[in-house]
Design an enzyme around this catalytic site. Structure first.
Site, mmCIF file in Angstrom:
data_model
loop_
_atom_site.group_PDB
_atom_site.id
_atom_site.type_symbol
_atom_site.label_atom_id
_atom_site.label_comp_id
_atom_site.label_asym_id
_atom_site.label_seq_id
_atom_site.Cartn_x
_atom_site.Cartn_y
_atom_site.Cartn_z
ATOM 1 N N LYS A 75 0.795 -1.151 -0.026
ATOM 2 C CA LYS A 75 0.046 -0.058 -0.033
ATOM 3 C C LYS A 75 0.767 1.351 0.119
ATOM 4 C CE LYS A 75 -4.229 -1.842 1.896
ATOM 5 N NZ LYS A 75 -5.258 -1.756 2.699
ATOM 6 N N ASP A 112 -10.152 2.489 1.043
ATOM 7 C CA ASP A 112 -10.354 1.976 2.359
ATOM 8 C C ASP A 112 -11.054 3.013 2.702
ATOM 9 O OD1 ASP A 112 -9.370 -0.630 2.153
ATOM 10 O OD2 ASP A 112 -7.238 0.095 2.598
ATOM 11 N N ALA A 136 -1.760 1.636 15.523
ATOM 12 C CA ALA A 136 -1.595 2.957 14.950
ATOM 13 C C ALA A 136 -0.620 2.578 13.472
ATOM 14 C CB ALA A 136 -0.231 3.620 15.879
ATOM 15 N N ARG A 160 0.570 0.091 22.347
ATOM 16 C CA ARG A 160 1.555 -0.400 23.279
ATOM 17 C C ARG A 160 2.649 0.487 23.566
ATOM 18 N NH1 ARG A 160 -0.663 -5.599 21.796
ATOM 19 N NH2 ARG A 160 -1.367 -6.917 23.437
#
Length: 283
Positions: A75, A112, A136, A160
């Site tokens: 992508k 998307d 993220a 995290r």
């Protein structure tokens, strides 16, 4: 929408590229659409392609190619092979769509984002909603852009590694979003939101399943993972009365956008959905 310039005739091709790719259901969706729309001679296949192989692969495609769908890990690399990049793809640094232009160049877009807007709107998300992201990565960037189009009231990102979340801050600011990074934290607290979008890989949010059973009914929970389905997170949230959106919903919505750009005709959504549902049930 850029619109494909491919003629409505025999031998027009499209494909989804990625690695691995054998599992992809995109050929089922697109080929069902071609059949329902009467696009005789159109075909859509899956091609395994690593990131380093993409430039040569795209350069070697003949004029019969109308468009390409891109999945991981392509992508970001897709932007480099395009002659023109849509504003949304440029903003989030990722494209899942390449459309062939009349001069042979490629137009990069990201379906998307509108796909996420469509499925979230369909689940009842309205302007001003509070949105919480899990993760993220690249999908979270698309979710941020979708939140901006939905005019979200506030967006928080649970991670995290705080540094990973902070990398999204610049994008959020450019999109005009109120944004904050939060620690992965208490599973029960994660569900105190209007919309939860899990963008993490399979298994990464499974630990939230038990806590999700006590989340507030009506919360929209969107898990982009669809294999297996339901995920433990989705199953737990559903038992609490949350409204569930799956990665299969997004798979269809983003494919509809690609279909219309590749072919220049309206997508037969019902036929595409039916084919996806049947293929998934047969797995």
């Amino acid at each position: 929408m850029s619109g494909s310039t491919a003629p409505q005739s025999e031998g027009i091709r499209a494909a989804v590229l990625g690695k691995p790719i054998a599992h992809s259901l995109s050929p089922v969706i697109h080929n069902a659409g071609y059949a329902a729309a009467g696009l005789i001679g159109w075909s859509y296949t899956a091609i395994e392609c690593a990131e380093a192989e993409l430039p040569d692969r795209v350069a070697g495609l003949g004029p019969e190619w109308a468009g390409l769908s891109l999945t991981m890990p392509l992508k970001e690399a897709a932007l480099a092979v395009a002659g023109e990049v849509s504003p949304v793809a440029a903003a989030i640094g990722a494209a899942n769509t390449l459309v062939r232009r009349a001069d042979g160049s490629w137009y990069a877009d990201n379906t998307d984002v509108p796909g996420m807007v469509e499925v979230l709107t369909g689940a009842g998300v309205t302007e001003g909603a509070e949105v919480t992201l899990l993760g993220a990565g690249g999908t979270a960037r698309a979710a941020l852009a979708a939140a901006a189009r939905l005019r979200a009231g506030r967006v928080s990102c649970r991670v995290r590694r705080r540094a990973a979340g902070e990398e999204l801050a610049g994008l959020a600011d450019s999109l005009g979003l109120r944004f904050e990074v939060q620690d992965w934290a208490d599973p029960a607290d994660v569900g105190r939101t209007d919309v939860l979008v899990s963008t993490v890989p399979k298994g990464a949010a499974d630990h939230l399943a038990d806590a999700a059973r006590s989340w507030q009914p009506g919360t929209v929970v969107f898990d982009v993972v669809y294999d297996p389905w339901p995920t433990p997170l989705a199953a737990g949230a559903a038992s609490a009365g949350c409204r569930i959106v799956s990665g299969l919903d997004l798979l269809l919505a983003q494919a509809v956008g690609q279909f219309e750009q590749f072919t220049g005709v309206a997508a037969p959504v019902s036929a595409m959905r039916s084919a996806l549902t049947a293929a998934w049930a047969a797995r």
